[in-house]
Design a protein around this motif. Structure first.
Motif, PDB file in Angstrom:
ATOM      1  N   HIS A  22       0.863  -1.193   0.000  1.00  0.00           N
ATOM      2  CA  HIS A  22       0.000   0.000   0.000  1.00  0.00           C
ATOM      3  C   HIS A  22       0.891   1.232   0.000  1.00  0.00           C
ATOM      4  CE1 HIS A  22      -3.182   2.760   0.666  1.00  0.00           C
ATOM      5  NE2 HIS A  22      -2.809   3.053   1.891  1.00  0.00           N
ATOM      6  N   CYS A  23       0.683   2.113  -0.943  1.00  0.00           N
ATOM      7  CA  CYS A  23       1.539   3.284  -1.105  1.00  0.00           C
ATOM      8  C   CYS A  23       0.908   4.578  -0.614  1.00  0.00           C
ATOM      9  CB  CYS A  23       1.935   3.424  -2.576  1.00  0.00           C
ATOM     10  SG  CYS A  23       2.893   2.014  -3.158  1.00  0.00           S
ATOM     11  N   GLY A  24      -0.287   4.512  -0.087  1.00  0.00           N
ATOM     12  CA  GLY A  24      -0.964   5.725   0.365  1.00  0.00           C
ATOM     13  C   GLY A  24      -0.727   6.025   1.832  1.00  0.00           C
ATOM     14  N   PRO A  25      -1.161   7.202   2.290  1.00  0.00           N
ATOM     15  CA  PRO A  25      -0.877   7.638   3.656  1.00  0.00           C
ATOM     16  C   PRO A  25      -1.806   7.069   4.735  1.00  0.00           C
ATOM     17  CG  PRO A  25      -2.033   9.357   2.488  1.00  0.00           C
ATOM     18  CD  PRO A  25      -1.778   8.266   1.495  1.00  0.00           C
ATOM     19  N   THR A  26      -2.975   6.539   4.364  1.00  0.00           N
ATOM     20  CA  THR A  26      -3.925   6.047   5.369  1.00  0.00           C
ATOM     21  C   THR A  26      -4.045   4.530   5.284  1.00  0.00           C
ATOM     22  OG1 THR A  26      -5.828   6.136   3.892  1.00  0.00           O
ATOM     23  CG2 THR A  26      -5.309   8.152   5.113  1.00  0.00           C
ATOM     24  N   LEU A  86       0.409   1.624   5.327  1.00  0.00           N
ATOM     25  CA  LEU A  86       1.505   1.984   4.437  1.00  0.00           C
ATOM     26  C   LEU A  86       2.581   0.912   4.426  1.00  0.00           C
ATOM     27  CD1 LEU A  86       2.922   4.105   2.666  1.00  0.00           C
ATOM     28  CD2 LEU A  86       3.883   5.056   4.747  1.00  0.00           C
ATOM     29  N   GLY A  87       3.058   0.551   3.258  1.00  0.00           N
ATOM     30  CA  GLY A  87       4.125  -0.441   3.121  1.00  0.00           C
ATOM     31  C   GLY A  87       3.574  -1.790   2.703  1.00  0.00           C
ATOM     32  N   ASN A  88       4.427  -2.807   2.852  1.00  0.00           N
ATOM     33  CA  ASN A  88       4.075  -4.152   2.407  1.00  0.00           C
ATOM     34  C   ASN A  88       3.484  -4.978   3.538  1.00  0.00           C
ATOM     35  OD1 ASN A  88       5.089  -3.522  -0.101  1.00  0.00           O
ATOM     36  ND2 ASN A  88       7.091  -4.371   0.320  1.00  0.00           N
ATOM     37  N   THR A  89       2.403  -5.683   3.243  1.00  0.00           N
ATOM     38  CA  THR A  89       1.771  -6.598   4.181  1.00  0.00           C
ATOM     39  C   THR A  89       1.833  -7.985   3.571  1.00  0.00           C
ATOM     40  OG1 THR A  89       0.246  -4.884   4.938  1.00  0.00           O
ATOM     41  CG2 THR A  89      -0.368  -7.174   5.400  1.00  0.00           C
ATOM     42  N   GLN A  90       2.556  -8.883   4.240  1.00  0.00           N
ATOM     43  CA  GLN A  90       2.650 -10.257   3.741  1.00  0.00           C
ATOM     44  C   GLN A  90       1.359 -10.983   4.064  1.00  0.00           C
ATOM     45  OE1 GLN A  90       6.179 -12.419   4.716  1.00  0.00           O
ATOM     46  NE2 GLN A  90       5.211 -14.382   4.348  1.00  0.00           N
ATOM     47  N   LEU A  91       0.809 -11.675   3.076  1.00  0.00           N
ATOM     48  CA  LEU A  91      -0.402 -12.461   3.273  1.00  0.00           C
ATOM     49  C   LEU A  91       0.006 -13.809   3.861  1.00  0.00           C
ATOM     50  CD1 LEU A  91      -2.131 -11.526  -0.086  1.00  0.00           C
ATOM     51  CD2 LEU A  91      -2.500 -10.523   2.166  1.00  0.00           C
ATOM     52  N   PRO A  92      -0.773 -14.333   4.811  1.00  0.00           N
ATOM     53  CA  PRO A  92      -0.361 -15.574   5.494  1.00  0.00           C
ATOM     54  C   PRO A  92      -0.421 -16.783   4.565  1.00  0.00           C
ATOM     55  CG  PRO A  92      -2.558 -14.925   6.186  1.00  0.00           C
ATOM     56  CD  PRO A  92      -2.037 -13.819   5.318  1.00  0.00           C
ATOM     57  N   GLY A  93       0.473 -17.727   4.783  1.00  0.00           N
ATOM     58  CA  GLY A  93       0.475 -18.950   3.987  1.00  0.00           C
ATOM     59  C   GLY A  93       1.322 -18.822   2.739  1.00  0.00           C
ATOM     60  N   ALA A  94       1.146 -19.785   1.861  1.00  0.00           N
ATOM     61  CA  ALA A  94       1.948 -19.867   0.641  1.00  0.00           C
ATOM     62  C   ALA A  94       1.421 -18.928  -0.437  1.00  0.00           C
ATOM     63  CB  ALA A  94       1.953 -21.300   0.126  1.00  0.00           C
ATOM     64  N   GLY A  95       2.325 -18.341  -1.199  1.00  0.00           N
ATOM     65  CA  GLY A  95       1.968 -17.411  -2.261  1.00  0.00           C
ATOM     66  C   GLY A  95       1.048 -17.959  -3.323  1.00  0.00           C
ATOM     67  N   PRO A  96       1.240 -19.219  -3.766  1.00  0.00           N
ATOM     68  CA  PRO A  96       0.356 -19.746  -4.808  1.00  0.00           C
ATOM     69  C   PRO A  96      -1.109 -19.882  -4.375  1.00  0.00           C
ATOM     70  CG  PRO A  96       2.390 -20.995  -4.752  1.00  0.00           C
ATOM     71  CD  PRO A  96       2.390 -20.078  -3.556  1.00  0.00           C
ATOM     72  N   ASN A  97      -1.399 -19.786  -3.078  1.00  0.00           N
ATOM     73  CA  ASN A  97      -2.789 -19.870  -2.604  1.00  0.00           C
ATOM     74  C   ASN A  97      -3.586 -18.610  -2.933  1.00  0.00           C
ATOM     75  OD1 ASN A  97      -2.275 -22.370  -1.500  1.00  0.00           O
ATOM     76  ND2 ASN A  97      -1.902 -21.570   0.551  1.00  0.00           N
ATOM     77  N   TYR A  98      -2.925 -17.553  -3.358  1.00  0.00           N
ATOM     78  CA  TYR A  98      -3.593 -16.279  -3.601  1.00  0.00           C
ATOM     79  C   TYR A  98      -3.655 -15.975  -5.090  1.00  0.00           C
ATOM     80  CZ  TYR A  98      -3.045 -15.704   1.364  1.00  0.00           C
ATOM     81  OH  TYR A  98      -3.110 -15.896   2.709  1.00  0.00           O
ATOM     82  N   LEU A  99      -4.843 -15.566  -5.537  1.00  0.00           N
ATOM     83  CA  LEU A  99      -5.028 -15.177  -6.931  1.00  0.00           C
ATOM     84  C   LEU A  99      -4.801 -13.689  -7.125  1.00  0.00           C
ATOM     85  CD1 LEU A  99      -8.224 -17.276  -7.713  1.00  0.00           C
ATOM     86  CD2 LEU A  99      -5.862 -17.769  -8.367  1.00  0.00           C
ATOM     87  N   ASN A 100      -5.242 -12.887  -6.127  1.00  0.00           N
ATOM     88  CA  ASN A 100      -5.147 -11.435  -6.260  1.00  0.00           C
ATOM     89  C   ASN A 100      -5.491 -10.778  -4.927  1.00  0.00           C
ATOM     90  OD1 ASN A 100      -4.803  -8.962  -7.451  1.00  0.00           O
ATOM     91  ND2 ASN A 100      -6.583  -9.098  -8.790  1.00  0.00           N
TER      92      ASN A 100
END
Length: 131
Positions: free
Chosen positions: A70-74, A97-111
């Motif tokens: 997320h690149c915005g201020p809020t 703001l910044g990067n939030t890692q989604l839990p679990g393995a990356g291939p489990n997420y489509l978007n």
């Protein structure tokens, strides 16, 4: 009568030592700072996720991860699209703001994508609702 460019020996010493330090910094061929040494995997993950906005995947060695930058201020609400079972696994997450890692393995997420909710409570997670 003795003439000097400096009013006292202390000032002359300070000027000389400053000049010596400055010339050493200019001619030094080493790095500008002595930071911790990191492996290529850590540098690759930092470089690939440093300025990401939106959903992205990254790898560290053989492991794959997914994150939302997320690149915005809020804080904002995002929709996380999870693989399988239609929208029953999907959820909404409040990120800052910044990067939030989604839990679990990356291939489990489509978007993952922005759906509004500016000012939400950071980290709040709720089930998928139509939007």
């Amino acid at each position: 009568m003795k003439l000097s460019l400096f009013p006292s020996p202390r000032v002359a010493c300070a000027v000389a030592s400053s000049a010596l330090i400055a010339s050493a910094l200019v001619t030094s061929a080493g790095p500008a700072f002595a930071g911790p040494v990191r492996g290529p995997e850590a540098r690759q993950a930092e470089a690939s996720s440093a300025a990401q906005c939106g959903f992205f995947r990254y790898s560290v060695r053989e492991s794959q991860f997914a994150a939302y930058g997320h690149c915005g201020p809020t804080t904002v609400l995002i929709h996380v699209d999870v693989r399988g079972h239609g929208s029953t696994n999907d959820y909404h997450l409040c990120v800052g703001l910044g990067n939030t890692q989604l839990p679990g393995a990356g291939p489990n997420y489509l978007n993952a994508y922005y759906i509004g909710g500016a000012g939400c409570r950071l980290g709040h997670r709720s089930g998928h609702t139509p939007h």
